[in-house]
Enzyme design. Structure first.
Site, PDB file in Angstrom:
ATOM      1  N   ASP A 165     -26.539 -24.495   9.648  1.00 39.91           N
ATOM      2  CA  ASP A 165     -25.352 -23.653   9.477  1.00 39.91           C
ATOM      3  C   ASP A 165     -24.060 -24.331   9.928  1.00 39.91           C
ATOM      4  O   ASP A 165     -23.050 -23.668  10.142  1.00 39.91           O
ATOM      5  CB  ASP A 165     -25.537 -22.345  10.245  1.00 39.91           C
ATOM      6  CG  ASP A 165     -25.850 -22.588  11.729  1.00 39.91           C
ATOM      7  OD1 ASP A 165     -25.819 -23.767  12.162  1.00 39.91           O
ATOM      8  OD2 ASP A 165     -26.124 -21.610  12.450  1.00 39.91           O
ATOM      9  N   CYS A 168     -25.865 -27.119  13.724  1.00 41.80           N
ATOM     10  CA  CYS A 168     -27.219 -27.597  14.020  1.00 41.80           C
ATOM     11  C   CYS A 168     -27.270 -28.578  15.186  1.00 41.80           C
ATOM     12  O   CYS A 168     -28.190 -28.517  16.018  1.00 41.80           O
ATOM     13  CB  CYS A 168     -27.851 -28.213  12.769  1.00 41.80           C
ATOM     14  SG  CYS A 168     -26.941 -29.600  12.065  1.00 41.80           S
ATOM     15  N   HIS A 290     -28.775 -33.393   8.770  1.00 45.19           N
ATOM     16  CA  HIS A 290     -29.135 -32.241   9.599  1.00 45.19           C
ATOM     17  C   HIS A 290     -29.759 -32.726  10.908  1.00 45.19           C
ATOM     18  O   HIS A 290     -30.433 -33.756  10.947  1.00 45.19           O
ATOM     19  CB  HIS A 290     -30.141 -31.366   8.844  1.00 45.19           C
ATOM     20  CG  HIS A 290     -30.657 -30.201   9.636  1.00 45.19           C
ATOM     21  ND1 HIS A 290     -29.859 -29.134   9.989  1.00 45.19           N
ATOM     22  CD2 HIS A 290     -31.898 -29.944  10.154  1.00 45.19           C
ATOM     23  CE1 HIS A 290     -30.591 -28.250  10.668  1.00 45.19           C
ATOM     24  NE2 HIS A 290     -31.828 -28.726  10.783  1.00 45.19           N
TER      25      HIS A 290
END
Length: 306
Positions: A165, A168, A290
């Site tokens: 989001d 992370c 990520h």
């Protein structure tokens, strides 16, 4: 009679020389007009008006000058054919101008360039997603995750997923603090501490940040705006923010990735092997890079036991 013929010949020669001079002047004027039109910025109506007025003045001045020179050469011919020639030539100048006018280059705004870049990224993500659907086991995401799992297993660890989001990296660090029985700090607080650290030590971080459109290092004003985003938005964290966060927490942070050795950030804070561990994934989500956290390894449940 011989004298009259000689005078006529001289007049013709003078006239040809003058016309040659006039043609060169018209050619030079055309070059100047083209240069002036190139200087007009698209959408700048005032500049365009000023340039067109300047061009009209230059054309009028040249026309007047050349007619006067022709009149001086042949004062007794009011309707001299040469005057008609020069008038037609001025008309040709306008036609030539229309035919050879160089289009004003269209400037693409930063917003448009950013939009085009996002569209290209979206199309690439769609292509990757379709490839993964057809053969998941050969996808970059699967191969990368398996490689990270193997490294973590050797350390007695496994991946702990955190939401993708924009927070992370901070969420991964927050979870690690709880795993290490350290005081837990909220994502918002972690962001503000990171931002404060970047502001207080700008000389350490500013040289590594540049504008995505120009490639130039941030100005002080742009750097301040960037620090505001770090503190108050869901701006994705990078290695630069991770370094600032390690300073803010006085803690080393190990980043495990699929290829190459683990990266230790804030190594100067590592004492007796104590540090936080997070994972970095380049291909886990279509949105881009990520971060995940880690937890103690547990054998996967076997469906045959049920």
């Amino acid at each position: 009679m011989g004298d009259n013929i000689e005078t006529s010949d001289e007049t013709v020669l003078d006239e040809e020389a003058l016309l040659q001079k006039h043609r060169k002047e018209r050619k030079d004027l055309q070059a100047k007009i083209t240069s002036l039109k190139k200087s007009i910025t698209k959408g700048d109506k005032k500049k365009r008006k000023d340039v067109l007025e300047q061009i009209a003045e230059l054309e009028t001045a040249l026309n007047t000058q050349q007619e006067e020179e022709l009149a001086t050469l042949k004062p007794n011919k009011k309707e001299d054919s040469t005057v008609q020639v020069i008038t037609e030539s001025i008309g040709d100048l306008r036609v030539l101008e229309e035919e050879t006018e160089v289009p004003i280059p269209v400037r693409v705004s930063k917003t448009q360039r950013r939009r085009e870049r996002k569209v290209a990224e979206f199309k690439e993500r769609e292509r990757i997603a379709k490839a993964e659907e057809q053969d998941p086991a050969s996808s970059a995401k699967y191969i990368e995750t398996e490689a990270i799992n193997k490294i973590l297993k050797s350390k007695g660890l496994m991946i702990k997923d955190v939401p993708s989001d924009g927070d992370c990296m901070y969420s991964a660090v927050k979870y690690q603090l709880s795993e290490k029985n350290l005081p837990v700090i909220s994502v918002s607080d972690l962001r503000h501490r990171t931002s404060d650290q970047m502001r207080s030590k700008s000389s350490e971080f500013l040289p590594y940040l540049c504008h995505p459109d120009t490639g130039l290092v941030f100005s002080p004003e742009e750097y301040a705006e960037y620090c505001d985003k770090v503190a108050n938005t869901h701006e994705w964290g990078t290695q630069i923010e991770l370094r600032a966060l390690s300073h803010a927490l006085n803690c080393g942070i190990e980043v495990v990735q699929a290829t190459g050795p683990a990266l230790m950030i804030g190594e100067e804070y590592v004492e007796d092997g104590g540090y936080l561990t997070i994972t970095f994934h380049r291909h886990m989500y279509q949105l881009g890079a990520h971060y995940n956290s880690v937890t103690t390894y547990q054998e996967p449940e076997n469906e045959d036991d049920f």
